[in-house]
Scaffold this motif. Structure first.
Motif, mmCIF file in Angstrom:
data_model
loop_
_atom_site.group_PDB
_atom_site.id
_atom_site.type_symbol
_atom_site.label_atom_id
_atom_site.label_comp_id
_atom_site.label_asym_id
_atom_site.label_seq_id
_atom_site.Cartn_x
_atom_site.Cartn_y
_atom_site.Cartn_z
ATOM 1 N N HIS A 108 -26.664 9.746 38.761
ATOM 2 C CA HIS A 108 -26.501 10.357 40.080
ATOM 3 C C HIS A 108 -26.237 11.855 39.925
ATOM 4 C CE1 HIS A 108 -23.895 11.731 43.403
ATOM 5 N NE2 HIS A 108 -24.544 10.872 44.154
ATOM 6 N N ASP A 109 -25.258 12.181 39.083
ATOM 7 C CA ASP A 109 -24.877 13.588 38.930
ATOM 8 C C ASP A 109 -25.957 14.381 38.200
ATOM 9 O OD1 ASP A 109 -22.636 12.876 40.285
ATOM 10 O OD2 ASP A 109 -21.274 12.941 38.571
ATOM 11 N N GLY A 110 -26.653 13.729 37.288
ATOM 12 C CA GLY A 110 -27.816 14.375 36.667
ATOM 13 C C GLY A 110 -28.859 14.719 37.723
ATOM 14 N N GLY A 111 -29.019 13.818 38.688
ATOM 15 C CA GLY A 111 -29.961 14.075 39.778
ATOM 16 C C GLY A 111 -29.542 15.260 40.636
ATOM 17 N N LEU A 112 -28.228 15.395 40.837
ATOM 18 C CA LEU A 112 -27.748 16.557 41.597
ATOM 19 C C LEU A 112 -28.081 17.847 40.843
ATOM 20 C CD1 LEU A 112 -24.207 15.338 42.744
ATOM 21 C CD2 LEU A 112 -26.265 15.496 44.140
ATOM 22 N N ALA A 113 -27.882 17.831 39.528
ATOM 23 C CA ALA A 113 -28.195 19.017 38.717
ATOM 24 C C ALA A 113 -29.688 19.318 38.770
ATOM 25 C CB ALA A 113 -27.735 18.801 37.277
ATOM 26 N N LEU A 114 -30.475 18.244 38.738
ATOM 27 C CA LEU A 114 -31.936 18.423 38.774
ATOM 28 C C LEU A 114 -32.379 19.034 40.103
ATOM 29 C CD1 LEU A 114 -33.831 17.653 36.496
ATOM 30 C CD2 LEU A 114 -34.402 15.575 37.738
ATOM 31 N N GLU A 115 -31.771 18.575 41.190
ATOM 32 C CA GLU A 115 -32.150 19.136 42.494
ATOM 33 C C GLU A 115 -31.721 20.607 42.578
ATOM 34 O OE1 GLU A 115 -34.112 18.228 44.748
ATOM 35 O OE2 GLU A 115 -33.478 18.869 46.738
ATOM 36 N N ASN A 116 -30.539 20.932 42.040
ATOM 37 C CA ASN A 116 -30.146 22.355 41.987
ATOM 38 C C ASN A 116 -31.233 23.169 41.275
ATOM 39 O OD1 ASN A 116 -27.667 22.035 43.192
ATOM 40 N ND2 ASN A 116 -26.518 23.037 41.570
ATOM 41 N N LEU A 117 -31.650 22.642 40.123
ATOM 42 C CA LEU A 117 -32.671 23.338 39.329
ATOM 43 C C LEU A 117 -33.970 23.475 40.135
ATOM 44 C CD1 LEU A 117 -33.451 22.560 35.598
ATOM 45 C CD2 LEU A 117 -35.276 22.934 37.232
ATOM 46 N N MET A 118 -34.343 22.406 40.820
ATOM 47 C CA MET A 118 -35.603 22.419 41.584
ATOM 48 C C MET A 118 -35.548 23.448 42.713
ATOM 49 S SD MET A 118 -36.418 18.406 41.996
ATOM 50 C CE MET A 118 -37.189 17.459 40.700
ATOM 51 N N LEU A 119 -34.407 23.519 43.400
ATOM 52 C CA LEU A 119 -34.300 24.464 44.516
ATOM 53 C C LEU A 119 -34.263 25.896 44.001
ATOM 54 C CD1 LEU A 119 -31.844 22.505 46.819
ATOM 55 C CD2 LEU A 119 -34.311 22.751 47.072
ATOM 56 N N GLN A 120 -33.581 26.117 42.874
ATOM 57 C CA GLN A 120 -33.596 27.455 42.277
ATOM 58 C C GLN A 120 -35.020 27.816 41.860
ATOM 59 O OE1 GLN A 120 -30.752 29.429 42.087
ATOM 60 N NE2 GLN A 120 -32.163 31.084 41.549
ATOM 61 N N GLY A 125 -40.034 31.194 43.134
ATOM 62 C CA GLY A 125 -41.484 31.097 43.349
ATOM 63 C C GLY A 125 -42.138 30.061 42.451
ATOM 64 N N MET A 126 -41.307 29.175 41.894
ATOM 65 C CA MET A 126 -41.825 28.158 40.967
ATOM 66 C C MET A 126 -41.692 26.758 41.569
ATOM 67 S SD MET A 126 -39.968 29.558 37.550
ATOM 68 C CE MET A 126 -40.496 28.161 36.561
ATOM 69 N N PHE A 127 -42.127 25.770 40.783
ATOM 70 C CA PHE A 127 -41.977 24.375 41.185
ATOM 71 C C PHE A 127 -41.516 23.549 39.989
ATOM 72 C CE2 PHE A 127 -45.275 26.084 43.953
ATOM 73 C CZ PHE A 127 -44.726 25.778 45.192
ATOM 74 N N ALA A 128 -40.817 22.466 40.281
ATOM 75 C CA ALA A 128 -40.434 21.509 39.241
ATOM 76 C C ALA A 128 -40.834 20.124 39.720
ATOM 77 C CB ALA A 128 -38.925 21.568 39.009
ATOM 78 N N HIS A 129 -41.482 19.368 38.858
ATOM 79 C CA HIS A 129 -41.942 18.013 39.225
ATOM 80 C C HIS A 129 -41.259 16.999 38.302
ATOM 81 C CE1 HIS A 129 -45.584 15.419 40.607
ATOM 82 N NE2 HIS A 129 -44.593 14.642 40.243
ATOM 83 N N ALA A 130 -40.405 16.151 38.900
ATOM 84 C CA ALA A 130 -39.673 15.143 38.125
ATOM 85 C C ALA A 130 -40.587 13.984 37.747
ATOM 86 C CB ALA A 130 -38.490 14.618 38.944
ATOM 87 N N MET A 131 -40.275 13.354 36.607
ATOM 88 C CA MET A 131 -41.067 12.200 36.148
ATOM 89 C C MET A 131 -40.164 11.126 35.552
ATOM 90 S SD MET A 131 -44.063 14.191 34.085
ATOM 91 C CE MET A 131 -43.040 15.579 33.646
ATOM 92 N N SER A 132 -40.335 9.888 36.067
ATOM 93 C CA SER A 132 -39.710 8.746 35.384
ATOM 94 C C SER A 132 -40.684 8.168 34.369
ATOM 95 C CB SER A 132 -39.296 7.680 36.400
ATOM 96 O OG SER A 132 -40.406 7.333 37.198
ATOM 97 N N GLY A 133 -41.944 8.569 34.456
ATOM 98 C CA GLY A 133 -42.973 8.062 33.542
ATOM 99 C C GLY A 133 -42.916 8.735 32.189
ATOM 100 N N PHE A 134 -41.967 8.295 31.377
ATOM 101 C CA PHE A 134 -41.856 8.761 29.992
ATOM 102 C C PHE A 134 -41.166 7.671 29.178
ATOM 103 C CE2 PHE A 134 -37.353 9.793 29.339
ATOM 104 C CZ PHE A 134 -36.875 9.711 30.631
ATOM 105 N N ASP A 135 -41.201 7.811 27.864
ATOM 106 C CA ASP A 135 -40.645 6.778 26.986
ATOM 107 C C ASP A 135 -39.275 7.232 26.470
ATOM 108 O OD1 ASP A 135 -39.977 5.091 24.919
ATOM 109 O OD2 ASP A 135 -41.980 5.058 24.026
ATOM 110 N N PRO A 136 -38.183 6.685 27.036
ATOM 111 C CA PRO A 136 -36.842 7.132 26.640
ATOM 112 C C PRO A 136 -36.556 6.899 25.156
ATOM 113 C CG PRO A 136 -36.717 5.483 28.411
ATOM 114 C CD PRO A 136 -38.152 5.634 28.062
ATOM 115 N N ASP A 137 -37.087 5.787 24.595
ATOM 116 C CA ASP A 137 -36.836 5.513 23.169
ATOM 117 C C ASP A 137 -37.505 6.576 22.297
ATOM 118 O OD1 ASP A 137 -35.370 3.292 23.758
ATOM 119 O OD2 ASP A 137 -37.098 1.936 23.702
#
Ligand code: FMN
Length: 201
Positions: A108-120, A125-137
């Motif tokens: 949850h808190d990681g998501g808050l940090a990510l949204e801060n980063l995305m809004l900054q 003038g940039m964009f950030a695109h989150a992805m759950s499609g990756f291999d954590p291992d």
């Protein structure tokens, strides 16, 4: 490309203009700009001020490091994310440093940090695109992530590109209207499922 949210109530332009493009320009953000994005993430709120977020980041300036992150993405994401000049992975700490107990709010808190980063990013003038499609291992093995940390979300970062550079479905999705559930299905008062008069008629 701009794709402002067709919001039913006027929201801040940073929020309206954040979206998740798949086409990125080759322009590399400066070191200072990237540091600003992570600084924004740093100032997110978190349970007990644990700050459970960590980031693994790579830019195309270092092709070997970039390739290591790219290889962790699922193929469908690699197809478009390879155009982003910067890739990152949010890794969250699973336990509280203060007492070693499980932190149920880490993601949850990681998501808050990510949204801060995305809004900054939008402010820059940039964009950030989150992805759950990756291999954590694979992230864990490639980057020697300790057991107490969990690879949570991958991220493609950069300046907007031309939708024409995308193939097939991705090109259509890039220009498709943005959609959300109506507020009346999201905000309740009195009992579960009863639309709050704050957002209803
Ligand atoms: C946690 C998370 C995981 C996501 N995973 C993917 C993904 O693996 N691939 C992808 O193309 N988009 C992914 N997305 C982007 C969403 O599809 C996108 O945010 C959503 O459709 C809303 O669109 P918008 O961000 O443009 O408003 C993800 C978004 C989030 C927040």
């Amino acid at each position: 490309m701009r794709k402002p949210a067709p919001a039913g109530h006027a929201i801040h332009e940073l929020l309206a203009n954040r979206w998740s493009p798949r086409a990125f320009s080759t322009r590399l953000p400066s070191k200072e700009t990237l540091a600003t994005l992570f600084e924004a993430a740093r100032w997110a709120p978190s349970a007990y001020n644990e700050q459970p977020w960590r980031f693994i980041v790579a830019t195309k300036e270092d092709p070997e490091a970039y390739g290591k992150v790219l290889a962790c993405l699922v193929e469908a994401n690699q197809a478009w994310a390879a155009s982003a000049p910067v890739l990152a992975i949010l890794v969250t700490k699973k336990t509280f440093t203060r007492n070693g107990k499980a932190n149920g709010y880490a993601a949850h808190d990681g998501g808050l940090a990510l949204e801060n980063l995305m809004l900054q990013a939008v402010a820059e003038g940039m964009f950030a695109h989150a992805m759950s499609g990756f291999d954590p291992d694979r992230v864990r093995e490639t980057f020697d992530v300790p057991d107490d940390y969990s690879p949570t979300t991958a991220l493609a970062l950069g300046y907007g590109g031309d939708p024409e550079q995308l193939e097939g479905d991705y090109r259509a999705m890039e220009v498709a209207p943005r959609e959300r559930l109506p507020l009346t299905e999201l905000v309740f008062s009195g009992t579960w499922g009863r639309t709050s008069p704050l957002v209803g008629d």
